[in-house]
Design an enzyme around this catalytic site. Structure first.
Site, short mmCIF file in Angstrom:
data_model
loop_
_atom_site.label_atom_id
_atom_site.label_comp_id
_atom_site.label_asym_id
_atom_site.label_seq_id
_atom_site.Cartn_x
_atom_site.Cartn_y
_atom_site.Cartn_z
N GLU A 78 0.82 -1.51 -0.05
CA GLU A 78 0.25 -0.18 0.24
C GLU A 78 0.48 1.25 0.36
O GLU A 78 0.58 1.70 0.98
CB GLU A 78 -1.08 -0.31 0.92
CG GLU A 78 -1.66 -1.14 1.71
CD GLU A 78 -2.81 -1.85 2.13
OE1 GLU A 78 -2.88 -0.50 3.26
OE2 GLU A 78 -3.58 -2.78 2.36
N GLU A 103 -5.89 -10.94 -0.88
CA GLU A 103 -6.66 -10.94 -0.08
C GLU A 103 -7.91 -11.03 -0.79
O GLU A 103 -9.30 -10.12 0.18
CB GLU A 103 -6.27 -9.93 0.99
CG GLU A 103 -4.87 -9.52 1.04
CD GLU A 103 -4.56 -7.59 1.84
OE1 GLU A 103 -5.40 -7.45 2.08
OE2 GLU A 103 -3.51 -7.81 1.98
O1 9MR Z 1 -6.98 -8.46 8.39
C1 9MR Z 1 -6.28 -7.70 9.11
C2 9MR Z 1 -6.69 -7.23 10.29
O2 9MR Z 1 -6.73 -7.69 11.33
C3 9MR Z 1 -5.94 -6.03 10.80
O3 9MR Z 1 -6.60 -5.14 12.08
C4 9MR Z 1 -5.24 -4.94 10.01
C5 9MR Z 1 -4.28 -3.50 10.88
O4 9MR Z 1 -3.63 -4.95 10.79
O5 9MR Z 1 -4.83 -5.75 9.00
C6 9MR Z 1 -6.05 -6.50 8.30
O6 9MR Z 1 -5.58 -7.38 6.97
C7 9MR Z 1 -5.06 -5.81 5.92
C8 9MR Z 1 -3.66 -6.11 5.41
O7 9MR Z 1 -2.75 -7.01 5.73
C9 9MR Z 1 -3.43 -5.47 4.18
N1 9MR Z 1 -4.82 -5.27 3.09
C10 9MR Z 1 -5.91 -4.80 4.17
C11 9MR Z 1 -6.31 -5.70 4.35
C12 9MR Z 1 -7.57 -5.46 5.83
O8 9MR Z 1 -7.46 -3.91 5.99
#
Ligand code: 9MR
Length: 364
Positions: A158, A264
């Protein structure tokens, strides 16, 4: 005469049965989605849940041959304390994958979210040199520990603004400029030259300006000899994102020659503005018609992946949280939704079978 005939018939039947057994032994029994695909099918997991919940564990083992750690391999887990690396959850995840012959996909080395406070403070105090040195040390430590075990890394996650083609002014960007991206790939490659190295981002399948910005960055990186080998489409989709737009992007992504990973995947119904608690509860319940439409959306997505991404670039499709009970969507957007292929009780939804059809159907 008649007895010879009966004897020959008997021999014939025995030989058919023997062949049946051979066929049965050499064809693995299909257990789940992975058995219908000729590229890896993945999911994101939490190692705690894997240990505690048997139904979830079984479903993960049966359906997926690639695993991404949802949060257990992020910098805020491994590097949360100064001067100490917390390997425990990452190691347990690896051990689980090794026991079950699953590929492990590393997520993620460099991200702006959840950056430990101590790193931010040191950045403020010591400036760019410290930040660069930490970036190198962290990446080198993590990637070399799992060298030859973690198949691929989301090296940078990102790096672009939520919308449009501009770089996000993250902590890393503020100190090192956009060069932090090239540096991160170089450090990772030096630590494990065999690992596939991905740039990963969201909304690039739908936001053409953002996608073209990412493509431009990739061209620049490649022309400077930066070892980037893959592009991850997070694919947090919504039902109203047109398939034609996705198809356009995938065709172009295929032309980069990079490995392409849907990293994802989930598909929500309700609207959201991409910020925390930014959800709008348009649909209050999941109707049969909605379920069917979602199954078709999943199916079409798989068909597009198979059609537009050349075979040797198909790095796999990974879901983000495999059931409507644990999905991040509800917590993050503050709404009820049904984005995954398993329901709250971990039973397969129509979407599961839609996805499976997408894997099985002949490509035209
Ligand atoms: O699913 C993840 C959630 O449990 C966490 O709280 C969050 C922050 O670390 O990250 C979420 O996963 C993200 C991923 O790492 C990157 N792309 C977006 C995902 C959804 O927010």
């Amino acid at each position: 005469m008649q007895s010879t005939y009966i004897f020959l018939l008997f021999l014939f039947l025995i030989s058919i049965c023997a062949n049946c057994n051979i066929a049965r032994e050499s064809t693995p029994i299909a257990q789940g989605l992975k058995d219908y695909a000729d590229f890896p099918i993945g999911n994101s997991i939490s190692i705690r849940k894997i240990i505690e919940d048997e139904k979830y564990r079984t479903m993960i083992k049966q359906n997926f041959n690639s695993i991404t750690s949802g949060n257990d391999m992020k910098m805020y887990t491994i590097g949360r304390e100064e001067g100490k690396y917390n390997w425990e959850k990452a190691d347990e995840t690896l051990a689980f994958c090794e026991r079950n012959n699953q590929r492990i996909f590393g997520h993620t080395l460099v991200w702006h979210l959840g950056l430990p406070k101590w790193i931010q403070n040191n950045g403020k105090e010591h400036g760019a040199d410290w930040v660069d040195e930490y970036l190198e040390t962290y990446i080198t430590k993590v990637v070399s520990r799992y060298k030859g075990k973690v198949a691929a890394w989301d090296v940078v996650n990102e790096a672009f603004e939520t919308a449009g083609g501009n770089y996000r002014e993250t902590f890393w960007y503020q100190y090192l400029g956009k060069e932090y991206i090239a540096k991160a790939f170089r450090y990772a490659h030096a630590a494990d030259p065999e690992a596939e190295l991905f740039y990963n981002d969201f909304n690039i399948e739908r936001d053409t300006a953002k996608f073209l910005g990412v493509l431009k960055m990739i061209e620049e990186l490649k022309s400077e000899g930066v070892p980037i080998t893959g592009l991850g489409f997070q694919m947090h989709l919504r039902m109203d994102i047109p398939d034609e737009v996705i198809a356009y992007t995938l065709k172009k992504a295929g032309e980069t020659g990079l490995k392409i990973h849907f990293s994802e995947l989930d598909i929500i119904f309700n609207r959201h503005d991409d910020t925390k608690d930014g959800g709008e509860q348009v649909y209050k319940e999941l109707t049969k018609e909605m379920e069917q439409a979602q199954a078709e959306k999943y199916k079409n997505l798989v068909l597009m992946y198979r059609k537009y991404i050349p075979k040797n670039q198909q790095y796999g499709i990974t879901f983000w949280g495999c059931n409507d009970r644990d999905t991040w969507i509800k917590r993050f957007f503050g709404i009820e939704d049904w984005p995954t292929v398993f329901d709250e009780n971990l039973n397969p939804k129509r979407a599961y079978y839609g996805f499976m059809e997408g894997l099985k159907e002949k490509i035209r």
